[in-house]
Design a protein around this motif. Structure first.
Motif, PDB file in Angstrom:
ATOM      1  N   LEU A 127       6.285 -13.055   3.472  1.00 47.81           N
ATOM      2  CA  LEU A 127       5.641 -12.056   4.310  1.00 47.81           C
ATOM      3  C   LEU A 127       5.739 -12.410   5.793  1.00 47.81           C
ATOM      4  O   LEU A 127       5.973 -11.549   6.644  1.00 47.81           O
ATOM      5  CB  LEU A 127       4.169 -11.909   3.902  1.00 47.81           C
ATOM      6  CG  LEU A 127       3.922 -11.303   2.514  1.00 47.81           C
ATOM      7  CD1 LEU A 127       2.451 -11.448   2.135  1.00 47.81           C
ATOM      8  CD2 LEU A 127       4.345  -9.845   2.492  1.00 47.81           C
ATOM      9  N   ASP A 150       5.534  -1.713   4.900  1.00 49.55           N
ATOM     10  CA  ASP A 150       4.261  -2.129   5.464  1.00 49.55           C
ATOM     11  C   ASP A 150       3.687  -1.032   6.342  1.00 49.55           C
ATOM     12  O   ASP A 150       4.408  -0.191   6.905  1.00 49.55           O
ATOM     13  CB  ASP A 150       4.421  -3.407   6.282  1.00 49.55           C
ATOM     14  CG  ASP A 150       4.893  -4.573   5.432  1.00 49.55           C
ATOM     15  OD1 ASP A 150       4.493  -4.640   4.257  1.00 49.55           O
ATOM     16  OD2 ASP A 150       5.683  -5.392   5.941  1.00 49.55           O
ATOM     17  N   SER A 167       3.432   4.418   5.042  1.00 53.60           N
ATOM     18  CA  SER A 167       2.812   3.285   4.343  1.00 53.60           C
ATOM     19  C   SER A 167       1.379   3.085   4.793  1.00 53.60           C
ATOM     20  O   SER A 167       0.543   2.578   4.016  1.00 53.60           O
ATOM     21  CB  SER A 167       3.629   2.016   4.582  1.00 53.60           C
ATOM     22  OG  SER A 167       4.877   2.105   3.940  1.00 53.60           O
ATOM     23  N   VAL A 226      -5.272  -7.570   4.184  1.00 59.34           N
ATOM     24  CA  VAL A 226      -3.973  -7.355   4.824  1.00 59.34           C
ATOM     25  C   VAL A 226      -3.590  -8.595   5.614  1.00 59.34           C
ATOM     26  O   VAL A 226      -4.441  -9.326   6.128  1.00 59.34           O
ATOM     27  CB  VAL A 226      -3.984  -6.128   5.759  1.00 59.34           C
ATOM     28  CG1 VAL A 226      -4.200  -4.852   4.970  1.00 59.34           C
ATOM     29  CG2 VAL A 226      -5.030  -6.273   6.863  1.00 59.34           C
ATOM     30  N   SER A 228      -1.755  -9.120   8.925  1.00 56.61           N
ATOM     31  CA  SER A 228      -1.508  -8.183  10.028  1.00 56.61           C
ATOM     32  C   SER A 228      -0.977  -8.903  11.255  1.00 56.61           C
ATOM     33  O   SER A 228      -1.275 -10.078  11.483  1.00 56.61           O
ATOM     34  CB  SER A 228      -2.816  -7.459  10.377  1.00 56.61           C
ATOM     35  OG  SER A 228      -2.641  -6.567  11.452  1.00 56.61           O
ATOM     36  N   ALA A 248       0.573  -5.725   6.016  1.00 62.62           N
ATOM     37  CA  ALA A 248       1.006  -5.684   4.609  1.00 62.62           C
ATOM     38  C   ALA A 248      -0.204  -5.914   3.720  1.00 62.62           C
ATOM     39  O   ALA A 248      -1.071  -6.748   4.023  1.00 62.62           O
ATOM     40  CB  ALA A 248       2.051  -6.759   4.343  1.00 62.62           C
TER      41      ALA A 248
END
Length: 707
Positions: A127, A150, A167, A226, A228, A248
């Motif tokens: 990620l 995302d 998203s 998340v 972020s 995400a």
């Protein structure tokens, strides 16, 4: 990272240390091994791995130096490193993390925990790398974001939303037109304090960039996590033009972390704390109690009667019962108290902030009552009880491990006192336990040092004068105390497996003596006392057969195993089975100390012993105590009815022997016949044995009367 198989580099000078972990990982990852830090660096520089598992204790270049060199190499510095070490100290962990290590795995490695940590770390790295790549792209063209997986939110200089992507809608639940013109704080969950956002904005405005984890609230109201990143886009004059937020959904990853926490600290069956979490809370409790000046109770709870239920109805029902018991115990405790399951049907209760002992006992009484109430499971009414031992800190001013041991010891006191009760730790009993431990160690050393020897007490037929055999009696030739009788050392070993080792030694020694005597022309039957713990072992008959096979020239009938009547009654079904298996080999049995058991008449026919040995306590006063005389006469008549031979133990006078002959008891052993004789002198004693003429005369007269 997800388009190819991820590679893990394991650096350990003893690769076998990581073999089990490597086998568990090889299906998901490519695992490469290096046996030194230098080799690991060389392999990584040729083909960088995605993650490094690094041992600390290595020669030449240890794990810390290897980690420094990885972090100093521009091509390797971002590779996550997990230390794998047997060192479990806070300073060691802090030193490794300060060098840039990402995590620690402690040996011995819990494979499930290790796999979750490695998976989470690589997922987080994936990620992070994805975010970095996407951030570079969005700085070039912030508007190209429609198809990213995302969520993206763009806000103006006043931090009001001017655009979001598809998203964003998928992750947050909000449609685009529902959030345009709103502040992104509409997503706040309330799970982060105000200080969190203050720090975030300070970093963002100072560095034009912030990244981290936070919890948001979905439109439906549920919370989600998340990962972020927020970037500040400035105009040519340096003024803020807009903000770009990229995030995400990592809720599944956070759930994995929660699962990891559960695995590490909570019992998987009942959901209550496990031993690891208990020790942590106990350590904290000791510190808290010292500060408060109050008391803390450490309570060890063991269930009474759980094993028969588990064996009879199966483990699945037993597990349901344990879950119900854990729930009831929890309901009895106060906020701040802890109940932990530390294995099987054993629990530990940690009671904090107690004003006095009475408060503790009141709580424990509630627990006992709750556990003793019937449990209805699968339409079965099940009953158990609990034995609880407890100790109070700081009255018992000990460390965590010792407090647990003291509570455990007190629990056994509760069991011995009748179960379904609580019992406070007694330092005197602790001292006695230590003394028993030392005594047990002394007996074990005596066995290893071959300080035991056998004496033999002859058994004769008083009527005919014939020597029928002898009973083997163990003695300890103590280096300082001289010759010790069995009652001075065997009781300490009776409840341990050491009594089995001693029993095996006696069997081997008796068979060796029998073989030697047989070579010299003496054939005799020897009785051997077998401890209950020895007799009831699952492998007893197999081991006995092995001992006999080591002496193929000896018939099994040369052995007579003597078992205590009271011990036989403890598990009569198992004892019966063992006796029958041994009798098939040719070994015979005698019930020793007969008459002392409370159910002699009831169970005699269920125990296929060929011989009954009347306990010497009845023989001792046979001439002056009518009750003992009646008991002995009853046993003799009973043996005749059941067609068993009868032997009188402890015959110490000619007159006792005459009385026994009048009662039709012919076989006897005791000091009047012979004291226990060393093995080397038994053959000579038998050769020179002179029967008592009064016994022979009376015996012949009784025979004539019978004829």
């Amino acid at each position: 990272m997800s388009e190819r198989q991820l590679k893990i580099l394991a650096i350990d000078d003893t690769p076998a240390n990581l073999a089990l972990l490597g086998m568990a990982l090889q299906d998901e990852y490519s695992v490469q091994i290096a046996t030194s830090g230098a080799k690991g660096l060389a392999l990584a520089q040729d083909d960088p791995p995605d993650l490094v598992l690094l041992d600390i204790m290595m020669p030449d270049m240890d794990g810390f130096e290897t980690c420094r060199r990885f972090k100093a190499d521009a091509g390797l510095k971002d590779i996550p490193i997990i230390f794998v070490t047997a060192l479990n100290e806070k300073n060691t962990e802090m030193a490794g993390l300060a060098l840039g290590a990402t995590d620690y795995l402690t040996k011995p490695i819990d494979i499930n925990v290790a796999r979750l940590r490695i998976h989470n770390l690589l997922e987080r790295e994936r990620l992070r790398m994805a975010l970095l790549a996407r951030e570079a792209e969005q700085r070039l063209a912030a508007s190209v974001f429609a198809h990213t997986h995302d969520g993206i939110v763009i806000s103006d200089a006043d931090n009001l939303i001017i655009d979001v992507n598809a998203s964003f809608t998928r992750i947050t639940g909000y449609q685009r037109d529902e959030v345009l013109g709103l502040n992104p704080r509409v997503l706040k969950s309330g799970r982060q304090p105000a200080e969190f956002y203050q720090t975030m904005w300070h970093t963002l405005l100072e560095q034009n960039y912030w990244h981290g984890e936070l919890w948001n609230r979905h439109k439906s109201g549920r919370h989600y996590a998340v990962l972020s990143s927020i970037s500040v886009v400035r105009d040519q004059n340096g003024a803020i033009h807009h903000f770009i937020g990229l995030f995400a959904d990592i809720t599944q990853l956070k759930n994995h972390e929660h699962d990891l926490e559960q695995i590490a600290h909570f019992d998987p069956l009942t959901g209550i704390p496990n031993r690891l979490l208990l020790v942590d809370r106990l350590t904290q409790g000791i510190a808290q109690t010292r500060r408060s000046g109050r008391q803390m109770a450490v309570c060890y709870l063991d269930l009474d009667g759980f094993k028969p239920i588990n064996d009879s109805y199966g483990h699945e029902l037993g597990d349901q019962l344990l879950i119900a018991i854990a729930r009831r115990i929890t309901e009895c405790l106060r906020a701040g108290d802890t109940v932990a399951r530390i294995g099987g049907d054993e629990f530990v209760l940690l009671l904090l902030d107690l004003p006095d002992r009475d408060e503790c006992e009141s709580i424990l009484q509630r627990v006992l009552a709750a556990v003793a109430r019937p449990f209805l499971i699968d339409n079965l009414a099940l009953r158990v009880s609990a034995s609880i031992g407890f100790t109070l800190f700081p009255d018992d001013d000990a460390d965590a491990d010792t407090l647990l041991r003291h509570a455990d010891q007190a629990m056994y006191g509760a069991k011995h006192a009748g179960k379904n009760r609580h019992n406070l730790f007694d330092p005197a009993s602790d001292k006695a336990a230590h003394e028993r431990g030392r005594a047990l160690a002394d007996v074990e050393r005596a066995l290893r040092n071959q300080e035991f020897e056998l004496f033999f007490q002859p058994k004769v037929n008083m009527r005919t004068g014939k020597v029928l055999g002898a009973e083997a009696l163990i003695r300890w030739r103590h280096p300082q105390r001289g010759l010790l009788l069995p009652q001075e050392f065997l009781p300490v070993a009776e409840n341990s497996d050491l009594i089995v080792e001693i029993g095996d030694w006696v069997l081997r020694s008796v068979l060796d003596h029998l073989e030697e005597w047989r070579r010299n022309g003496l054939t005799i039957k020897i009785g051997i006392n077998i401890a209950p713990r020895h007799l009831l072992r699952e492998d007893f008959t197999r081991r006995l057969a092995a001992h006999l096979n080591d002496h193929p020239d000896l018939p099994a009938s040369c052995l007579e195993l003597e078992i205590l009547e009271t011990a036989a009654l403890a598990d009569i079904g198992r004892v019966y089975q063992v006796m029958r298996e041994c009798q098939k080999m040719g070994v015979t049995f005698a019930l020793d100390d007969f008459g002392t058991g409370y159910s002699s008449l009831t169970y005699l026919k269920a125990l296929p012993a060929e011989v009954l040995k009347i306990d010497q306590s009845f023989i001792r006063d046979i001439l002056r105590d009518p009750e003992d005389l009646a008991i002995v006469e009853g046993i003799i008549n009973l043996s005749g009815s059941f067609r068993r031979q009868v032997v009188a133990e402890g015959v110490e006078s000619v007159e006792q022997g005459l009385q026994l002959l009048k009662l039709r008891c012919e076989q006897a052993q005791g000091f009047c016949i012979a004291r226990p004789i060393p093995a080397a002198r038994l053959a000579d004693w038998i050769a020179n044995w002179q029967p008592n003429p009064q016994w022979l005369d009376l015996g012949n007269g009784l025979t004539s009367d019978q004829e």
